[in-house]
Design an enzyme around this catalytic site. Structure first.
Site, PDB file in Angstrom:
ATOM      1  N   HIS A  31       0.809  -1.221   0.000  1.00 55.98           N
ATOM      2  CA  HIS A  31       0.000   0.000   0.000  1.00 55.98           C
ATOM      3  C   HIS A  31       0.835   1.260   0.000  1.00 55.98           C
ATOM      4  O   HIS A  31       0.295   2.357  -0.072  1.00 55.98           O
ATOM      5  CB  HIS A  31      -0.909   0.004   1.231  1.00 55.98           C
ATOM      6  N   CYS A  32       2.165   1.157   0.095  1.00 52.46           N
ATOM      7  CA  CYS A  32       2.944   2.384   0.257  1.00 52.46           C
ATOM      8  C   CYS A  32       3.885   2.669  -0.915  1.00 52.46           C
ATOM      9  O   CYS A  32       3.689   3.645  -1.632  1.00 52.46           O
ATOM     10  CB  CYS A  32       3.717   2.368   1.576  1.00 52.46           C
ATOM     11  N   ILE A  33       4.889   1.831  -1.162  1.00 52.20           N
ATOM     12  CA  ILE A  33       5.930   2.175  -2.133  1.00 52.20           C
ATOM     13  C   ILE A  33       5.384   2.408  -3.543  1.00 52.20           C
ATOM     14  O   ILE A  33       5.810   3.342  -4.220  1.00 52.20           O
ATOM     15  CB  ILE A  33       7.062   1.130  -2.119  1.00 52.20           C
ATOM     16  N   ASP A  36       2.593   5.922  -2.554  1.00 53.62           N
ATOM     17  CA  ASP A  36       2.875   7.115  -1.751  1.00 53.62           C
ATOM     18  C   ASP A  36       3.869   8.095  -2.373  1.00 53.62           C
ATOM     19  O   ASP A  36       3.680   9.310  -2.249  1.00 53.62           O
ATOM     20  CB  ASP A  36       3.336   6.720  -0.348  1.00 53.62           C
TER      21      ASP A  36
END
Length: 201
Positions: A31-33, A36
């Site tokens: 869900h991040c790299i 974001d």
């Protein structure tokens, strides 16, 4: 160029300070790299700033599933003279990283999509994901079940594609039973499994 990226990383991480190893794979997940950094890109544009490295990294990571599918097709053509159409492919690992059950942004979904678009029949095995949950990006895969790993079942596949290198998977069994193994995570070599059936991608 014929350079083994895993050998390069292993050599580089012998440096006693100031080096953090990062490993290649079939694409980014979680869900991040994958997401974001693009918030920073969006905010930077409001201030007329360029974030070229973030955008370039995004392009490269987004292209990886396509590169892996091309590699699978090439390996199958070279090994058996059979292309992707009407072939049976087993994707090993659906989670976006090993030893978890998290499928958010997993590159495995894109790999399945591309393989099927090329006419392959695709199944998956993941010890952490017995059934594919509903996802916003790939609702068509919801409800598919993980197949068991046994010698007879593995032998029915034209290729096993290692997408996520879960520790609990028996890679020796996979290499022994399958005609071709395409390894995107160096899962086999890191366990001392060397065989002519293994192709790195």
């Amino acid at each position: 160029m014929g350079i083994d990226v895993w050998e390069v990383i292993n050599a580089a991480k012998t440096k006693p300070f100031g080096f953090m190893p990062f490993y290649p794979g079939p694409g980014l997940g979680g869900h991040c790299i994958p997401i974001d950094p693009f918030y920073l890109t969006w905010k930077a544009r409001e201030h007329d700033l360029s974030t070229r490295f973030i955008e370039l990294a995004g392009e490269i990571n987004t292209a990886m599933p396509g590169r892996v599918v091309d590699r699978v097709g090439q390996a199958m053509n070279l090994r058996s003279g059979k292309g992707l159409r009407n072939s049976r492919i087993l994707v090993l690992g659906l989670a976006y990283k090993k030893n978890v059950d998290d499928t958010r942004e997993s590159p495995a979904f894109k790999l399945i999509e591309l393989l099927e678009a090329n006419g392959a029949q695709v199944a998956y095995h993941d010890p952490y994901i017995a059934k594919i949950p509903h996802t916003r990006e790939h609702p068509q895969y919801a409800g598919r079940s993980s197949v068991a790993l046994d010698r007879a079942g593995l032998a029915a596949f034209d290729c096993a594609l290692i997408c996520t290198d879960h520790d609990s998977v028996d890679y020796r069994l996979i290499v022994d039973a399958c005609a071709l193994v395409v390894d995107t995570r160096n899962a086999c070599a890191s366990r001392g499994i060397i065989d002519g059936k293994i192709v790195q991608a």
